[in-house]
Design a protein around this motif. Structure first.
Motif, PDB file in Angstrom:
ATOM      1  N   UNK A  71     -58.323  53.387  68.775  1.00 28.89           N
ATOM      2  CA  UNK A  71     -56.903  53.435  69.113  1.00 28.89           C
ATOM      3  C   UNK A  71     -56.094  53.662  67.848  1.00 28.89           C
ATOM      4  N   UNK A  72     -55.213  54.646  67.894  1.00 29.21           N
ATOM      5  CA  UNK A  72     -54.362  54.905  66.741  1.00 29.21           C
ATOM      6  C   UNK A  72     -53.004  54.258  66.964  1.00 29.21           C
ATOM      7  N   UNK A  73     -52.453  53.681  65.910  1.00 33.14           N
ATOM      8  CA  UNK A  73     -51.147  53.033  65.952  1.00 33.14           C
ATOM      9  C   UNK A  73     -50.167  53.892  65.161  1.00 33.14           C
ATOM     10  N   UNK A  74     -49.045  54.247  65.790  1.00 31.13           N
ATOM     11  CA  UNK A  74     -48.087  55.168  65.203  1.00 31.13           C
ATOM     12  C   UNK A  74     -46.685  54.589  65.185  1.00 31.13           C
ATOM     13  N   UNK A  75     -45.952  54.871  64.127  1.00 31.86           N
ATOM     14  CA  UNK A  75     -44.512  54.629  64.067  1.00 31.86           C
ATOM     15  C   UNK A  75     -43.887  55.979  64.424  1.00 31.86           C
ATOM     16  N   UNK A  76     -43.244  56.048  65.584  1.00 29.41           N
ATOM     17  CA  UNK A  76     -42.848  57.337  66.152  1.00 29.41           C
ATOM     18  C   UNK A  76     -41.534  57.901  65.643  1.00 29.41           C
ATOM     19  N   UNK A  77     -40.811  57.176  64.852  1.00 27.91           N
ATOM     20  CA  UNK A  77     -39.505  57.665  64.410  1.00 27.91           C
ATOM     21  C   UNK A  77     -39.192  57.014  63.064  1.00 27.91           C
ATOM     22  N   UNK A  86     -43.307  51.276  59.701  1.00 33.66           N
ATOM     23  CA  UNK A  86     -43.929  49.971  59.942  1.00 33.66           C
ATOM     24  C   UNK A  86     -45.440  50.100  60.110  1.00 33.66           C
ATOM     25  N   UNK A  87     -45.942  51.325  60.168  1.00 31.33           N
ATOM     26  CA  UNK A  87     -47.373  51.588  60.341  1.00 31.33           C
ATOM     27  C   UNK A  87     -47.800  52.621  59.299  1.00 31.33           C
ATOM     28  N   UNK A  88     -49.095  52.677  59.025  1.00 33.07           N
ATOM     29  CA  UNK A  88     -49.601  53.688  58.094  1.00 33.07           C
ATOM     30  C   UNK A  88     -49.347  55.082  58.643  1.00 33.07           C
ATOM     31  N   UNK A 127     -47.436  65.563  69.845  1.00 35.47           N
ATOM     32  CA  UNK A 127     -47.902  64.733  70.949  1.00 35.47           C
ATOM     33  C   UNK A 127     -47.893  63.269  70.540  1.00 35.47           C
ATOM     34  N   UNK A 128     -47.460  62.426  71.458  1.00 42.10           N
ATOM     35  CA  UNK A 128     -47.542  60.985  71.240  1.00 42.10           C
ATOM     36  C   UNK A 128     -48.780  60.506  71.964  1.00 42.10           C
ATOM     37  N   UNK A 129     -49.755  60.008  71.248  1.00 44.59           N
ATOM     38  CA  UNK A 129     -50.911  59.400  71.896  1.00 44.59           C
ATOM     39  C   UNK A 129     -51.310  58.170  71.091  1.00 44.59           C
ATOM     40  N   UNK A 130     -52.084  57.311  71.697  1.00 42.10           N
ATOM     41  CA  UNK A 130     -52.403  56.040  71.073  1.00 42.10           C
ATOM     42  C   UNK A 130     -51.312  55.041  71.415  1.00 42.10           C
ATOM     43  N   UNK A 131     -51.029  54.154  70.483  1.00 52.54           N
ATOM     44  CA  UNK A 131     -49.987  53.145  70.671  1.00 52.54           C
ATOM     45  C   UNK A 131     -48.876  53.447  69.684  1.00 52.54           C
ATOM     46  N   UNK A 132     -47.643  53.530  70.178  1.00 51.54           N
ATOM     47  CA  UNK A 132     -46.530  53.891  69.318  1.00 51.54           C
ATOM     48  C   UNK A 132     -45.424  52.861  69.303  1.00 51.54           C
ATOM     49  N   UNK A 145     -52.197  55.959  76.278  1.00 50.52           N
ATOM     50  CA  UNK A 145     -50.976  55.918  75.478  1.00 50.52           C
ATOM     51  C   UNK A 145     -50.078  54.780  75.930  1.00 50.52           C
ATOM     52  N   UNK A 146     -49.476  54.112  74.959  1.00 47.64           N
ATOM     53  CA  UNK A 146     -48.456  53.096  75.220  1.00 47.64           C
ATOM     54  C   UNK A 146     -47.360  53.270  74.181  1.00 47.64           C
ATOM     55  N   UNK A 147     -46.120  53.075  74.592  1.00 43.99           N
ATOM     56  CA  UNK A 147     -44.987  53.146  73.675  1.00 43.99           C
ATOM     57  C   UNK A 147     -44.192  51.856  73.822  1.00 43.99           C
ATOM     58  N   UNK A 148     -43.941  51.206  72.686  1.00 45.79           N
ATOM     59  CA  UNK A 148     -43.119  50.002  72.637  1.00 45.79           C
ATOM     60  C   UNK A 148     -41.856  50.383  71.877  1.00 45.79           C
TER      61      UNK A 148
END
Length: 148
Positions: A5-11, A18-20, A34-39, A68-71
């Motif tokens: 699972x990849x963790x992303x800071x989307x903006x 807040x993430x690598x 594309x947004x995939x993984x957890x953002x 995919x999940x977005x918080x």
């Protein structure tokens, strides 16, 4: 498998991420990104149309990409069209009980006049249909969150 699972800071940018892994704010809404993984998504609050675009992409990404999940941390502008069109499709809406403060890029601290909510979109969002605000009998789980 959790390690895949990849963790992303989307903006974000190099300073406020807040993430690598992060997607720069200027590219976040690009159609080929594309947004995939957890953002984690903390979109800019200034433009109502942009806020709607961020929420729409969160819904579409969780519908289109498996796992995919977005918080998202968003202002509680419950009378705004983007709130009704997109936030009400979330799996969870958690209203933050206390005022949050932010540090601007110039280093100054500020407190927005609105409240905030943490909105969670998961792989199977509630009744995604463009132009339909909420399906009867379904809706997000809503709760209050006490900030530590």
């Amino acid at each position: 498998m959790l390690s895949s699972i990849s963790l992303w800071n989307l903006c974000a940018d190099h300073v406020n991420r807040k993430c690598r892994n992060f997607i720069p704010t200027s590219l976040t809404l690009a159609s080929d990104v594309l947004w995939d993984g957890v953002g984690w998504l903390n979109p800019p609050y200034g433009n109502v149309k942009t806020m709607g675009a961020f929420m729409a992409k969160a819904v579409r990404s969780t519908k289109d990409y498996m796992g995919t999940a977005v918080v998202a941390l968003v202002p509680t502008n419950t009378n705004a069209p983007w709130w009704h069109d997109w936030v009400l499709r979330a799996d969870e809406i958690r209203f933050v009980r206390k005022k949050l403060s932010f540090v601007a890029s110039n280093g100054k601290k500020g407190v927005p006049f609105t409240g905030h909510a943490i909105v969670v979109f998961r792989e199977h969002p509630v009744s995604y249909q463009p132009g339909v605000t909420c399906m009867s009998g379904t809706g997000p789980r809503v709760s209050s969150w006490e900030q530590p």
